[in-house]
Design a protein around this motif. Structure first.
Motif, PDB file in Angstrom:
ATOM      1  N   MET A  75       0.828  -1.200   0.000  1.00 63.23           N
ATOM      2  CA  MET A  75       0.000   0.000   0.000  1.00 63.23           C
ATOM      3  C   MET A  75       0.865   1.254   0.000  1.00 63.23           C
ATOM      4  O   MET A  75       0.545   2.245  -0.656  1.00 63.23           O
ATOM      5  CB  MET A  75      -0.937   0.024   1.202  1.00 63.23           C
ATOM      6  CG  MET A  75      -1.841   1.227   1.191  1.00 63.23           C
ATOM      7  SD  MET A  75      -3.273   1.102   2.263  1.00 63.23           S
ATOM      8  CE  MET A  75      -2.682   0.132   3.586  1.00 63.23           C
ATOM      9  N   GLY A  76       1.964   1.217   0.721  1.00 63.08           N
ATOM     10  CA  GLY A  76       2.868   2.352   0.720  1.00 63.08           C
ATOM     11  C   GLY A  76       3.438   2.638  -0.657  1.00 63.08           C
ATOM     12  O   GLY A  76       3.718   3.793  -1.004  1.00 63.08           O
ATOM     13  N   ALA A  77       3.598   1.586  -1.461  1.00 65.69           N
ATOM     14  CA  ALA A  77       4.129   1.756  -2.816  1.00 65.69           C
ATOM     15  C   ALA A  77       3.049   2.169  -3.811  1.00 65.69           C
ATOM     16  O   ALA A  77       3.315   2.908  -4.757  1.00 65.69           O
ATOM     17  CB  ALA A  77       4.788   0.457  -3.275  1.00 65.69           C
ATOM     18  N   LEU A  78       1.809   1.703  -3.590  1.00 65.48           N
ATOM     19  CA  LEU A  78       0.740   1.926  -4.562  1.00 65.48           C
ATOM     20  C   LEU A  78      -0.085   3.174  -4.288  1.00 65.48           C
ATOM     21  O   LEU A  78      -0.783   3.662  -5.175  1.00 65.48           O
ATOM     22  CB  LEU A  78      -0.198   0.711  -4.594  1.00 65.48           C
ATOM     23  CG  LEU A  78       0.406  -0.592  -5.114  1.00 65.48           C
ATOM     24  CD1 LEU A  78      -0.558  -1.748  -4.889  1.00 65.48           C
ATOM     25  CD2 LEU A  78       0.742  -0.468  -6.595  1.00 65.48           C
ATOM     26  N   SER A  79      -0.035   3.684  -3.065  1.00 62.97           N
ATOM     27  CA  SER A  79      -0.878   4.822  -2.702  1.00 62.97           C
ATOM     28  C   SER A  79      -0.074   5.829  -1.893  1.00 62.97           C
ATOM     29  O   SER A  79       0.598   5.468  -0.925  1.00 62.97           O
ATOM     30  CB  SER A  79      -2.085   4.350  -1.879  1.00 62.97           C
ATOM     31  OG  SER A  79      -2.805   5.448  -1.367  1.00 62.97           O
ATOM     32  N   THR A  80      -0.160   7.090  -2.285  1.00 62.24           N
ATOM     33  CA  THR A  80       0.503   8.151  -1.518  1.00 62.24           C
ATOM     34  C   THR A  80      -0.405   8.695  -0.429  1.00 62.24           C
ATOM     35  O   THR A  80      -0.016   9.586   0.320  1.00 62.24           O
ATOM     36  CB  THR A  80       0.908   9.309  -2.450  1.00 62.24           C
ATOM     37  OG1 THR A  80      -0.277   9.823  -3.088  1.00 62.24           O
ATOM     38  CG2 THR A  80       1.896   8.840  -3.500  1.00 62.24           C
ATOM     39  N   ASN A  81      -1.627   8.171  -0.355  1.00 64.08           N
ATOM     40  CA  ASN A  81      -2.626   8.715   0.562  1.00 64.08           C
ATOM     41  C   ASN A  81      -3.323   7.577   1.302  1.00 64.08           C
ATOM     42  O   ASN A  81      -4.529   7.583   1.479  1.00 64.08           O
ATOM     43  CB  ASN A  81      -3.645   9.541  -0.246  1.00 64.08           C
ATOM     44  CG  ASN A  81      -4.567  10.351   0.632  1.00 64.08           C
ATOM     45  OD1 ASN A  81      -4.199  10.706   1.745  1.00 64.08           O
ATOM     46  ND2 ASN A  81      -5.764  10.639   0.142  1.00 64.08           N
ATOM     47  N   GLY A  82      -2.546   6.574   1.707  1.00 63.48           N
ATOM     48  CA  GLY A  82      -3.136   5.366   2.264  1.00 63.48           C
ATOM     49  C   GLY A  82      -3.470   5.484   3.739  1.00 63.48           C
ATOM     50  O   GLY A  82      -2.730   6.088   4.514  1.00 63.48           O
ATOM     51  N   LEU A  83      -4.598   4.915   4.115  1.00 63.69           N
ATOM     52  CA  LEU A  83      -4.989   4.781   5.519  1.00 63.69           C
ATOM     53  C   LEU A  83      -5.606   3.404   5.651  1.00 63.69           C
ATOM     54  O   LEU A  83      -6.509   3.052   4.887  1.00 63.69           O
ATOM     55  CB  LEU A  83      -6.000   5.860   5.914  1.00 63.69           C
ATOM     56  CG  LEU A  83      -6.549   5.777   7.346  1.00 63.69           C
ATOM     57  CD1 LEU A  83      -5.456   6.133   8.347  1.00 63.69           C
ATOM     58  CD2 LEU A  83      -7.744   6.703   7.518  1.00 63.69           C
ATOM     59  N   THR A  84      -5.130   2.607   6.587  1.00 60.34           N
ATOM     60  CA  THR A  84      -5.550   1.209   6.605  1.00 60.34           C
ATOM     61  C   THR A  84      -5.824   0.692   8.002  1.00 60.34           C
ATOM     62  O   THR A  84      -5.263   1.170   8.987  1.00 60.34           O
ATOM     63  CB  THR A  84      -4.474   0.308   5.965  1.00 60.34           C
ATOM     64  OG1 THR A  84      -4.950  -1.049   5.951  1.00 60.34           O
ATOM     65  CG2 THR A  84      -3.179   0.347   6.750  1.00 60.34           C
ATOM     66  N   SER A  85      -6.709  -0.287   8.071  1.00 64.66           N
ATOM     67  CA  SER A  85      -6.853  -1.137   9.256  1.00 64.66           C
ATOM     68  C   SER A  85      -6.948  -2.586   8.771  1.00 64.66           C
ATOM     69  O   SER A  85      -7.786  -3.363   9.215  1.00 64.66           O
ATOM     70  CB  SER A  85      -8.092  -0.746  10.067  1.00 64.66           C
ATOM     71  OG  SER A  85      -9.240  -0.677   9.243  1.00 64.66           O
TER      72      SER A  85
END
Length: 384
Positions: A199-209
């Motif tokens: 996710m860090g590589a694919l999205s610059t605006n990631g928020l996850t649980s």
């Protein structure tokens, strides 16, 4: 930056306001994290005992009310006009309701009709609400919000498609971590770590649980069992479950397989689940009743003499799944639900049987209904 555009948030707000006008409701007064996020854009992934409210009038100024520790989060993400923050110096339910009541009083005259998520409101908070608004009419508005959320926008679909990519990363990591004597905990942790790395590589605006379940042997009988220190041995049934959650939007990818060669007792339900899985995904298209999908599953399992081992529905709507408001009843693929599928609905397909002494057998993919069928966001091998 906020995850959704101003135009997307304006579309959602206008959609609910139309329903308020039709039902002659003065304010929507929402409390579930799912609905607050959907309408306001504020990602409250855990309340930590402090309620958040969204107040949307049929016209005029809107507000969100939440804990002071969420103040910057609310101000940054909110598509509403005002932010009301309370501290911990008094009971948080009473403090938040006081702020909300004062806001509503400033923007209304006389008796008001409040639209609430009544079916999902805890009894204690419902009583507090009645006490604070003794003269208000409290109207159930939850089903109206479900209607808005069932059909996804292009911006929502982009998040769910990204979730599908991440789910496949997690599933590959799950398999990579499997070896004899490994624990469920280690396998699930590796899957989650790789999803977050991707996710860090694919999205610059990631928020996850994001979370994952690894279940070995008879643990497959409990599909929502969190991973344990159970160790894998040859011949075990394995349930692979990966759930990327991007900005509160959940995707799921689930596979069941045997670590080693399957026995005859394992082969029969695996074959039946595979047959139902393929048939239902192929049958999805606009105009088909959701109950048709559930009936198809039952018919296949009945022919295979396994229908007595069905324990849950055939699938459910996917989208925001943060808390109590995350499952839209209108989107369940169940025998009792005659609702028709329409383009841009998103559903899991997860036929399953749970056989005592043998194990639980389930696959799940997330399908987007298209104009003439459905596309699979989590396509992943089963011949593992």
């Amino acid at each position: 930056m906020p995850v959704f555009s101003n135009a997307e948030m304006a579309r959602r707000i206008a959609g609910l306001r139309d329903k308020l006008v039709t039902e002659k409701i003065d304010f929507a007064f929402l409390h579930t994290a799912d609905s607050v996020f959907y309408l306001s854009g504020i990602p409250l992934l855990s309340e930590w005992g402090r309620p958040m409210w969204a107040i949307l009038p049929a016209s005029g100024q809107s507000a969100v009310c939440g804990a002071a520790i969420e103040k910057e989060n609310m101000e940054f993400h909110s598509a509403f006009d005002e932010v009301l923050a309370y501290g911990d110096d008094e009971n948080v339910v009473q403090a938040s309701l006081e702020l909300c009541a004062n806001f509503i009083a400033r923007h209304s005259t006389g008796k008001v009709r409040l639209g609430i998520e009544e079916a999902l409101l805890p009894v204690g908070i419902h009583r507090a609400l009645q006490g604070r608004f003794p003269n208000a009419d409290l109207i159930e508005i939850g089903p109206a919000i479900e209607e808005l959320r069932l059909v996804k926008s292009d911006e929502e679909l982009r998040i769910l498609d990204l979730g599908g990519q991440l789910a496949k990363v997690g599933a590959n990591a799950f398999l990579e971590a499997l070896h004899e004597n490994v624990t469920e905990l280690a396998v699930a942790a590796h899957a989650v770590a790789e999803v977050n790395r991707a996710m860090g590589a694919l999205s610059t605006n990631g928020l996850t649980s994001t979370y994952a379940y690894a279940q070995f042997g008879d643990h497959t009988m409990t599909p929502h069992l969190h991973p344990t220190s159970r160790r894998l041995k040859r011949g075990d049934l394995v349930a692979l479950n990966v759930f990327p959650v991007m900005w509160g939007y959940c995707t799921e990818l689930e596979r069941t397989f045997v670590f080693g060669e399957p026995s005859a007792a394992q082969r029969k339900p695996l074959d039946a689940v595979n047959e139902a899985f393929d048939a239902i995904k192929l049958a999805l298209k606009p105009g088909r009743a959701m109950s048709d999908m559930a009936q198809m599953e039952r018919d296949i399992f009945r022919r295979c003499e396994l229908d007595q081992y069905v324990r849950h529905g055939t699938g459910h709507a996917l989208g925001i799944m943060i808390g109590a408001g995350g499952r839209e009843e209108k989107g369940e693929l169940r025998i009792y639900n005659p609702r028709k599928l329409v383009s841009n609905m998103v559903h899991s397909v997860e036929p399953a049987v749970y056989i005592p002494g043998v194990g639980g057998f389930r696959h799940s993919d997330v399908m987007v209904i298209t104009n003439d069928g459905a596309r699979n966001t989590t396509d992943f091998p089963r011949d593992i």
